[in-house]
Write a protein that holds these residues in place. Structure first.
Motif, PDB file in Angstrom:
ATOM      1  N   SER A  45       0.934  -1.213  -0.027  1.00 53.79           N
ATOM      2  CA  SER A  45      -0.252   0.138   0.044  1.00 53.79           C
ATOM      3  C   SER A  45       0.866   1.225  -0.026  1.00 53.79           C
ATOM      4  CB  SER A  45      -0.652   0.059   1.379  1.00 53.79           C
ATOM      5  OG  SER A  45      -2.005  -0.648   0.973  1.00 53.79           O
ATOM      6  N   GLY A  46      -0.015   2.267  -0.164  1.00 55.54           N
ATOM      7  CA  GLY A  46       0.942   3.643  -0.150  1.00 55.54           C
ATOM      8  C   GLY A  46       0.706   4.201   1.424  1.00 55.54           C
ATOM      9  N   GLY A  47       0.668   5.466   1.345  1.00 54.91           N
ATOM     10  CA  GLY A  47       0.287   6.226   2.412  1.00 54.91           C
ATOM     11  C   GLY A  47       1.623   6.444   3.397  1.00 54.91           C
ATOM     12  N   SER A  48       1.600   6.839   4.552  1.00 54.51           N
ATOM     13  CA  SER A  48       2.743   7.046   5.489  1.00 54.51           C
ATOM     14  C   SER A  48       3.223   5.860   6.322  1.00 54.51           C
ATOM     15  CB  SER A  48       2.541   8.223   6.179  1.00 54.51           C
ATOM     16  OG  SER A  48       1.382   8.286   7.127  1.00 54.51           O
ATOM     17  N   THR A  49       2.159   5.090   6.728  1.00 61.94           N
ATOM     18  CA  THR A  49       2.504   3.950   7.807  1.00 61.94           C
ATOM     19  C   THR A  49       3.472   3.033   7.137  1.00 61.94           C
ATOM     20  OG1 THR A  49       0.244   4.397   8.367  1.00 61.94           O
ATOM     21  CG2 THR A  49       1.201   2.395   9.298  1.00 61.94           C
ATOM     22  N   ASP A  77      -2.982   0.098  -4.493  1.00 63.23           N
ATOM     23  CA  ASP A  77      -3.730   1.294  -5.155  1.00 63.23           C
ATOM     24  C   ASP A  77      -2.704   2.168  -5.347  1.00 63.23           C
ATOM     25  OD1 ASP A  77      -4.724   3.140  -2.078  1.00 63.23           O
ATOM     26  OD2 ASP A  77      -2.857   2.053  -2.369  1.00 63.23           O
ATOM     27  N   ARG A  79      -2.114   6.741  -6.554  1.00 64.80           N
ATOM     28  CA  ARG A  79      -2.681   8.057  -6.932  1.00 64.80           C
ATOM     29  C   ARG A  79      -2.179   8.233  -8.236  1.00 64.80           C
ATOM     30  NH1 ARG A  79      -0.487   9.730  -1.558  1.00 64.80           N
ATOM     31  NH2 ARG A  79      -1.651   8.291  -0.026  1.00 64.80           N
ATOM     32  N   ASN A  89       2.697   6.421  -4.961  1.00 64.71           N
ATOM     33  CA  ASN A  89       3.021   5.513  -4.050  1.00 64.71           C
ATOM     34  C   ASN A  89       4.244   4.650  -4.666  1.00 64.71           C
ATOM     35  OD1 ASN A  89       0.880   6.066  -2.298  1.00 64.71           O
ATOM     36  ND2 ASN A  89      -0.637   4.466  -3.218  1.00 64.71           N
ATOM     37  N   GLY A 148      -3.606  -0.454   4.662  1.00 67.00           N
ATOM     38  CA  GLY A 148      -3.628   0.438   5.740  1.00 67.00           C
ATOM     39  C   GLY A 148      -5.117   0.959   5.996  1.00 67.00           C
ATOM     40  N   VAL A 149      -5.443   1.879   7.009  1.00 66.56           N
ATOM     41  CA  VAL A 149      -6.693   2.333   7.138  1.00 66.56           C
ATOM     42  C   VAL A 149      -6.570   3.940   7.393  1.00 66.56           C
ATOM     43  CG1 VAL A 149      -8.653   2.201   9.021  1.00 66.56           C
ATOM     44  CG2 VAL A 149      -7.415   0.014   8.297  1.00 66.56           C
ATOM     45  N   GLY A 150      -7.723   4.531   6.880  1.00 67.71           N
ATOM     46  CA  GLY A 150      -7.689   5.805   6.927  1.00 67.71           C
ATOM     47  C   GLY A 150      -8.674   6.149   8.246  1.00 67.71           C
ATOM     48  N   HIS A 154     -11.508   4.158   5.353  1.00 67.85           N
ATOM     49  CA  HIS A 154     -11.279   3.413   4.003  1.00 67.85           C
ATOM     50  C   HIS A 154      -9.847   2.711   4.167  1.00 67.85           C
ATOM     51  CE1 HIS A 154      -8.189   6.766   3.454  1.00 67.85           C
ATOM     52  NE2 HIS A 154      -7.613   5.759   2.935  1.00 67.85           N
ATOM     53  N   THR A 155      -9.779   1.368   3.256  1.00 68.09           N
ATOM     54  CA  THR A 155      -8.719   0.749   3.226  1.00 68.09           C
ATOM     55  C   THR A 155      -8.232   0.641   1.616  1.00 68.09           C
ATOM     56  OG1 THR A 155      -7.441  -0.980   3.972  1.00 68.09           O
ATOM     57  CG2 THR A 155      -9.580  -1.434   3.169  1.00 68.09           C
ATOM     58  N   ALA A 156      -6.927   0.567   1.201  1.00 65.16           N
ATOM     59  CA  ALA A 156      -6.590   0.584  -0.278  1.00 65.16           C
ATOM     60  C   ALA A 156      -7.286   2.094  -0.618  1.00 65.16           C
ATOM     61  CB  ALA A 156      -7.369  -0.552  -1.142  1.00 65.16           C
ATOM     62  N   ARG A 184      -7.270   7.889  -8.775  1.00 66.61           N
ATOM     63  CA  ARG A 184      -6.763   6.606  -7.968  1.00 66.61           C
ATOM     64  C   ARG A 184      -7.055   5.398  -8.836  1.00 66.61           C
ATOM     65  NH1 ARG A 184      -5.536   7.154  -2.489  1.00 66.61           N
ATOM     66  NH2 ARG A 184      -5.533   9.480  -1.766  1.00 66.61           N
ATOM     67  N   LYS A 207      -5.899   7.100  14.695  1.00 62.92           N
ATOM     68  CA  LYS A 207      -6.539   5.861  14.124  1.00 62.92           C
ATOM     69  C   LYS A 207      -7.190   5.272  15.314  1.00 62.92           C
ATOM     70  CE  LYS A 207      -4.958   6.450   9.785  1.00 62.92           C
ATOM     71  NZ  LYS A 207      -3.612   5.859   9.308  1.00 62.92           N
TER      72      LYS A 207
HETATM   73  C1  6PG Z   1      -3.067   5.523  -0.237  1.00 64.14           C
HETATM   74  C2  6PG Z   1      -3.126   4.293   0.574  1.00 64.14           C
HETATM   75  C3  6PG Z   1      -4.552   4.333   1.522  1.00 64.14           C
HETATM   76  C4  6PG Z   1      -3.651   4.364   2.871  1.00 64.14           C
HETATM   77  C5  6PG Z   1      -4.494   5.027   3.902  1.00 64.14           C
HETATM   78  C6  6PG Z   1      -3.716   5.203   5.306  1.00 64.14           C
HETATM   79  O1  6PG Z   1      -2.664   5.162  -1.346  1.00 64.14           O
HETATM   80  O2  6PG Z   1      -3.952   6.616   0.304  1.00 64.14           O
HETATM   81  O3  6PG Z   1      -3.108   3.037   0.162  1.00 64.14           O
HETATM   82  O4  6PG Z   1      -5.394   3.387   1.873  1.00 64.14           O
HETATM   83  O5  6PG Z   1      -3.330   3.081   3.402  1.00 64.14           O
HETATM   84  O6  6PG Z   1      -4.890   6.260   3.546  1.00 64.14           O
HETATM   85  O7  6PG Z   1      -2.802   6.196   5.100  1.00 64.14           O
HETATM   86  P1  6PG Z   1      -1.598   6.539   6.083  1.00 64.14           P
HETATM   87  O8  6PG Z   1      -0.761   5.309   6.362  1.00 64.14           O
HETATM   88  O9  6PG Z   1      -0.987   7.793   5.390  1.00 64.14           O
HETATM   89  O10 6PG Z   1      -2.445   6.923   7.433  1.00 64.14           O
END
Ligand code: 6PG
Length: 256
Positions: A45-49, A77, A79, A89, A148-150, A154-156, A184, A207
């Protein structure tokens, strides 16, 4: 609320330990998958975590411990921004670990942002079908999918109330939304529900509320609730801050 029987929750002390727990799981699953089928198919996945985990994978013991030559890397996923964009990502993964590892170029499967979303989704679905056609008749069975989870649940890039949350035919779909609010691509529930292992990586006090809802409140109807692989397991890797509102005696929860 009872968690699906194949679920486990592991709470670690801080983001570094969370990243290490994720990297250990990545390596263990890689070695086991290759022993079983000669190949490791993983979607990240993307995002920071996940970024601290990705950075760990670029160094030992994972650099030499993961059989990267037999590892196929896909994205959960993307962007649809240029790879050089900080919100890409794939771009982040390249900078965090891929550029420091020797993985055959044909084993790295980024989602393309060069075509219009619907065409890019078709292309990626074809790429998945081509990859999994080598395992005849089993469908899109990833050995590991890291999610991840927003804070909105949301996930993915499957957002609550969005049509992506009810997609049951396609393997990849185009959506718009999230942070950043851009076009996306996302893997869909049919793919997520075929996985051998779903690993959620969730960190931080922001979270804690959504984690409590997802793991203790059966009335919540959020996308992770629709992810229950028939022949797979679910592992929630949480740091203490994200797990702060969970009951101390939550069944299936291991605190490290
Ligand atoms: C994305 C992610 C998305 C991410 C969550 C958590 O591309 O935005 O795949 O699903 O896992 O938004 O994001 P953080 O880890 O940044 O809190």
């Amino acid at each position: 609320m009872t968690l699906p029987k194949n679920s486990r929750i592991i709470v670690t002390d801080g983001i570094e330990r969370l990243a290490a727990a994720g990297a250990d799981l990545f390596q263990r699953t890689a070695v086991a998958s290759i022993a079983r089928a000669g190949l490791f198919s993983v979607a990240v996945s993307g995002g920071s975590t996940p970024r601290p985990m990705h950075r760990l994978l670029a160094g030992d013991p994972y650099r030499s411990g993961v059989p990267w030559q037999l590892t196929h890397l896909f994205w959960v996923d993307e962007r649809l921004v240029p790879v050089t964009d900080p919100d890409s990502n794939f771009g982040c993964a390249e900078r965090d670990f891929l550029n420091q590892l020797t993985i055959p170029a044909g084993n790295i499967h980024p989602m393309s942002s060069r075509k219009p979303p619907a065409a890019a989704a078709d292309d990626y679905e074809h790429e998945l079908r081509r990859h999994f056609s080598r395992f005849s008749g089993t469908g899109p069975v990833f050995d590991l999918i890291v999610l991840g989870v927003g804070t909105d649940g949301h996930t993915a890039s499957i957002f609550p109330g969005d049509r992506s949350a009810v997609e049951t035919a396609r393997w990849v779909t185009a959506v718009r939304g999230g942070t950043p609010d851009v076009e996306r691509l996302t893997l869909t529930l049919p793919v997520l529900n075929h996985a051998r292992c779903i690993a959620y990586l969730v960190s931080g006090s922001k979270k804690a509320d959504v984690v409590r809802s997802l793991l203790t409140d059966a009335s919540v109807q959020l996308p992770p609730q629709r992810i229950a692989p028939q022949r797979g397991k679910i592992i929630w890797l949480l740091d203490k801050a994200a797990a702060a509102l969970l009951p101390q005696d939550l069944p299936g929860c291991i605190r490290k």
